[in-house]
Scaffold this motif. Structure first.
Motif, short mmCIF file in Angstrom:
data_model
loop_
_atom_site.label_atom_id
_atom_site.label_comp_id
_atom_site.label_asym_id
_atom_site.label_seq_id
_atom_site.Cartn_x
_atom_site.Cartn_y
_atom_site.Cartn_z
N TYR A 1 -4.60 14.79 7.74
CA TYR A 1 -5.96 15.20 7.41
C TYR A 1 -6.04 16.71 7.38
O TYR A 1 -5.30 17.40 8.07
CB TYR A 1 -6.95 14.67 8.45
N ARG B 1 -7.36 -0.47 3.55
CA ARG B 1 -7.34 0.18 2.24
C ARG B 1 -8.55 1.07 1.98
O ARG B 1 -8.93 1.29 0.84
CB ARG B 1 -7.22 -0.86 1.13
N GLN C 1 -8.45 6.27 -4.11
CA GLN C 1 -7.62 6.00 -2.95
C GLN C 1 -7.76 7.06 -1.86
O GLN C 1 -7.59 6.77 -0.69
CB GLN C 1 -6.17 5.92 -3.40
N ILE D 1 0.86 -1.18 0.00
CA ILE D 1 0.00 0.00 0.00
C ILE D 1 0.89 1.23 0.00
O ILE D 1 1.70 1.42 0.91
CB ILE D 1 -0.92 0.00 1.24
N LYS D 2 0.75 2.02 -1.04
CA LYS D 2 1.61 3.19 -1.19
C LYS D 2 0.77 4.47 -1.13
O LYS D 2 -0.42 4.44 -1.38
CB LYS D 2 2.33 3.13 -2.53
N PRO D 3 1.42 5.58 -0.82
CA PRO D 3 0.67 6.83 -0.72
C PRO D 3 0.01 7.24 -2.03
O PRO D 3 -1.19 7.46 -2.08
CB PRO D 3 1.69 7.86 -0.28
N MET E 1 -11.97 9.27 0.53
CA MET E 1 -12.59 9.23 1.85
C MET E 1 -12.20 10.45 2.69
O MET E 1 -12.90 10.81 3.61
CB MET E 1 -12.14 7.96 2.59
N THR F 1 -8.61 4.14 2.92
CA THR F 1 -7.96 5.38 2.50
C THR F 1 -6.45 5.13 2.43
O THR F 1 -5.97 4.15 2.99
CB THR F 1 -8.32 6.54 3.46
N GLY F 2 -5.77 5.98 1.72
CA GLY F 2 -4.34 5.75 1.53
C GLY F 2 -3.50 6.56 2.49
O GLY F 2 -3.93 7.58 3.00
N PRO F 3 -2.28 6.12 2.76
CA PRO F 3 -1.39 6.89 3.62
C PRO F 3 -0.87 8.14 2.90
O PRO F 3 -0.90 8.19 1.67
CB PRO F 3 -0.25 5.92 3.91
N THR F 4 -0.42 9.13 3.66
CA THR F 4 0.15 10.32 3.05
C THR F 4 1.61 10.07 2.68
O THR F 4 2.08 10.48 1.63
CB THR F 4 0.04 11.52 4.01
N THR F 5 2.33 9.42 3.56
CA THR F 5 3.69 9.01 3.24
C THR F 5 3.92 7.59 3.74
O THR F 5 3.15 7.08 4.53
CB THR F 5 4.74 9.92 3.91
N GLY F 6 4.99 6.99 3.29
CA GLY F 6 5.36 5.66 3.73
C GLY F 6 4.62 4.58 2.98
O GLY F 6 3.83 4.87 2.09
N GLN F 7 4.93 3.35 3.32
CA GLN F 7 4.21 2.26 2.67
C GLN F 7 3.96 1.09 3.61
O GLN F 7 4.65 0.91 4.61
CB GLN F 7 4.94 1.80 1.42
N ILE F 8 2.93 0.36 3.26
CA ILE F 8 2.56 -0.81 4.05
C ILE F 8 2.75 -2.02 3.17
O ILE F 8 2.21 -2.07 2.06
CB ILE F 8 1.09 -0.73 4.49
N GLU G 1 6.07 0.95 7.08
CA GLU G 1 7.31 1.72 7.01
C GLU G 1 7.00 3.21 6.93
O GLU G 1 6.42 3.67 5.95
CB GLU G 1 8.12 1.29 5.78
N TYR H 1 -12.94 -2.31 1.87
CA TYR H 1 -12.36 -2.12 0.55
C TYR H 1 -12.85 -3.19 -0.42
O TYR H 1 -12.90 -4.36 -0.11
CB TYR H 1 -10.82 -2.21 0.62
N LYS I 1 -0.22 9.84 8.14
CA LYS I 1 -1.48 10.21 7.50
C LYS I 1 -1.88 11.60 7.95
O LYS I 1 -1.93 11.90 9.13
CB LYS I 1 -2.58 9.21 7.90
N LYS J 1 -7.98 2.02 9.06
CA LYS J 1 -8.48 2.43 7.75
C LYS J 1 -7.40 2.27 6.69
O LYS J 1 -7.66 1.86 5.57
CB LYS J 1 -8.96 3.88 7.78
N LEU J 2 -6.18 2.60 7.07
CA LEU J 2 -5.09 2.44 6.12
C LEU J 2 -4.89 0.96 5.81
O LEU J 2 -4.72 0.57 4.66
CB LEU J 2 -3.78 3.00 6.69
#
Lengths: 289, 420
Positions: free
Chosen positions: B15, B95, A283, A17-19, A286, B97-104, B9, A124, B13, B91-92
């Motif tokens: 808002y 999925r 993405q 999952i990426k930003p 929301m 909503t998406g993260p602002t930075t980083g990755q899962i 990582e 999702y 997030k 929520k991240l």
């Protein structure tokens, strides 16, 4: 440091999952995996729609019938617009049936994100399943209306001696439906993607579609239009759809393959643009809805 | 193949606060302009952490630099106060909503239960909803068909399978919804506090199911809850989130301890309650490690320390701690006379300690009246000398507590005697 060394021993992650998703990072495989969900959404829409009513599926037909009646009175009898020599009811009804599928698909898909914010916020699944299922549900609605159109045609053929030409061109019908569905879906998801941020568009859609109908040859035949107006109307991708629809069923109007190709390409471009935009918005919507 | 199911990582997030809509276009243009000049997103710089109370800027970090690894088969509890970022994290992960930075990075199929019954349609029958809900959660039709009997059995709604769910009682509705989700068999299950709903019977089933999922299936469960009892029972490891950042990761009991201590409300009070002979300086609660705690946990070993200063040597001191609930209903007394532990001689200053091996209180607010006698004379009497909060803990070692929050908890056993 240990984390970095671990990273280099790259593992097989099944999902990352990426930003920010890439514009072209579209997971059609996943959409296909969820095809059962599309079918179930269609079923849900259908069951839910008519379970709550007394007349049930009859509602599918009442609205276009009343609209046809009004057009017959206002545009046919009062304004005396040409109907290309066709019985007024057949002329208007065929136009309305073709147009309704497009308009309803567009309107219903255009608020995908807003009306489904609740469920989208909880779980999702590929968001595209929603607008796709809407377009398919509307196909059911179209089928019912089309059935009535055929009943009308049979009535006029047997009792009113109206000549109805069916030809090999009639086989184009699935192509027309496909282009209509694609256009409705394409425009719908473009608008739904934009409404997540700019809610003004919601207000625009309802009357925008209304206005659009008037630049589509529904209440007038294309043959009655000339000059600059004709050029403008030919820019409308729905024009050739409605014209061809009438031609292959009723024998009035013309088939212009260049125009049809134009509509097809228009549909492909709109749909691609829509899917790209939808995918991008999906993405993060929301947080903005 | 690694044994890590989820790896976060540098997840953050952000808002946007306030009314969304006004000014979005200008912000968008601003951002776009910054991007084409190759500069950083100007809106991303605001705020160090999620301080809801003093939100100055337009943007707030709901999560900030989260790094976490979750092993396969692990049940990880996520705790934290309201607004700490628990729900955002879920929520991240699911999925939404998406993260602002980083990755899962995720290994395996992930399924989230942020709310049971998502997508249930009231007009559809139980059977239709099982299929719809299952499909929303990512199951194929054939998979659901295979599991249908099991799901219906688990939910106990066999008789009403072809009735629209709008005719269901709310209990049946929740049971059916949970049953679908529980039979999803994902590799990673993300669960929010959904289990708080439903009756005790159902909660038992739900918790049991989650344990099965992790034990037998080797599946990973991420569990977010305010209920320390179920976290204590279910989870082997805990993560404590504070202001959008990971404040502590460790064994569940240690993390819960940490959580209880960081409660902003301080119980320690400067008491200047005295008559001529004795003054109580403060009253503190200590856990089994002798560390001060501010919020207590049901079933926890607790020490109440009362420090005092006295004007004279006090003889034959009897001290009574009288416990009341928030409705001022009497609960119990701790009295050193009853335990035959009188304090015959008290120094001028010191502290009296009362050990309670297993705090018999359910979650709620409580207070204590203190009375002290010396030589059969009352020398101290204070109503509501101190008040404190208790959070539901695992008193019975089963993760369950009575729903009735009055009275006290009593340790007990059950057995059966057959006739003949």
């Amino acid at each position: 440091m240990t984390e970095n060394t671990q990273n280099t021993i790259s593992e097989n992650w099944s999902m990352i999952i990426k930003p920010k998703r890439h514009w072209f990072d579209i997971n059609l495989k996943e959409l296909w995996q969820y095809r059962d969900l599309v079918a179930l959404f269609v079923r849900r829409d259908f069951v839910a729609k008519y379970k709550q009513t007394i007349l049930g599926p009859l509602w599918f037909i009442i609205q276009p019938l009343l609209t046809t009646l009004m057009f017959v009175v206002v545009f046919g009898n009062i304004a005396k617009l040409s109907t290309d020599g066709l019985p007024k009811i057949l002329f208007y009804f065929s136009g309305i049936v073709g147009w309704t599928y497009f308009a309803e698909s567009l309107k219903a898909t255009s608020n995908t994100f807003v009306t489904n914010a609740n469920i989208f916020g909880k779980v999702y699944f590929p968001r595209l399943t929603m607008p796709i299922s809407i377009v398919i549900s509307n196909l059911v609605l179209f089928a019912v209306q089309f059935l009535f159109l055929i009943l009308f045609m049979l009535y006029y053929y047997f009792f009113k001696d109206v000549n109805i030409h069916l030809s090999l061109y009639t086989l184009l019908l699935p192509v027309l439906i496909l282009i209509t569905a694609g256009l409705g879906l394409g425009f719908g998801i473009i608008i739904s993607s934009l409404t997540t941020k700019y809610r003004d568009l919601t207000y625009l859609v309802a009357f925008g579609v209304q206005l659009w109908m008037y630049v589509t040859p529904i209440i007038y035949p294309l043959s009655s239009i000339n000059g600059i107006y004709k050029k403008v109307i030919l820019l409308n991708p729905m024009t050739s759809i409605i014209e061809t629809f009438r031609f292959i069923l009723l024998g009035s109007g013309t088939v212009n393959f260049n125009q049809l190709l134009y509509s097809f390409i228009f549909m492909i471009v709109t749909l691609l643009l829509g899917i790209l935009l939808f995918n991008k918005i999906e993405q993060s919507f929301m947080d903005t809805v | 193949m690694s044994d890590i199911a989820i790896k976060l990582e540098n997840i953050s997030k952000q808002y946007r606060l306030g009314v969304v809509g006004t000014g979005t276009l200008s912000h968008d243009l601003n951002r776009w302009f910054a991007r084409i000049r190759g500069k950083e997103d100007p809106t991303l710089k605001i705020g160090q952490s999620n301080q809801l109370a003093e939100a100055g800027g337009d943007y707030v970090w709901a999560l900030k630099d989260i790094n976490l690894e979750v092993k396969k088969g692990e049940i990880l509890g996520i705790i934290g106060k309201n607004g700490a970022g628990k729900s955002t994290l879920l929520k991240l992960l699911s999925r939404v909503t998406g993260p602002t930075t980083g990755q899962i990075k995720v290994n395996g199929r992930i399924a989230s239960l942020l709310e049971v019954g998502t997508g249930f349609h009231p007009e559809l029958t139980g059977r239709e909803n099982i299929f719809l809900n299952g499909a929303i959660l990512g199951m194929r039709k054939s998979e659901i068909r295979k599991k249908l009997d099991e799901i219906v059995d688990f939910a106990g709604v066999a008789k009403y399978l072809d009735t629209p769910v709008k005719r269901y009682s709310s209990g049946m509705y929740v049971r059916l919804a949970f049953a679908v989700a529980a039979h999803l068999e994902p590799d990673i299950l993300v669960v929010d506090e959904v289990l708080a709903v439903g009756d005790a019977e159902f909660q038992k089933k739900a918790i049991g199911k989650m344990q099965d999922v992790s034990k037998d299936g080797g599946r990973t469960v991420l569990f977010v809850s305010h209920n320390m009892a179920s976290v204590q029972l279910l989870c082997s490891r805990g993560v404590y989130l504070e202001n959008g950042m990971i404040s502590y990761v460790n064994r569940t009991d240690k993390v819960i301890d940490k959580y209880l201590n960081s409660s902003s409300k301080t119980v320690e009070k400067e008491l200047s309650l005295f008559n001529r002979d004795i003054k109580i300086n403060n009253i503190t609660f200590l856990n089994k490690y002798g560390k001060k705690v501010t919020t207590l946990l049901s079933g926890q070993k607790i020490t109440i320390r009362i420090s005092y200063t006295a004007n004279t040597y006090l003889k034959k001191v009897i001290i009574r701690l009288i416990f009341f609930n928030s409705n001022r209903e009497f609960l119990f007394i701790c009295n050193n006379y009853h335990t035959n532990e009188p304090f015959d001689n008290l120094e001028n200053s010191g502290s009296l300690e009362c050990d309670i091996d297993k705090l018999p209180l359910n979650s709620g607010s409580y207070h204590i009246d203190i009375r002290i006698n010396s030589d059969s004379k009352m020398i101290f009497d204070k109503e509501q000398a101190i008040s404190f909060d208790v959070i539901s803990g695992d008193f019975y070692g089963t993760g369950k507590l009575p729903a009735i929050k009055r009275g006290v908890l009593v340790e007990h056993r059950w057995k059966i005697q057959q006739n003949g």
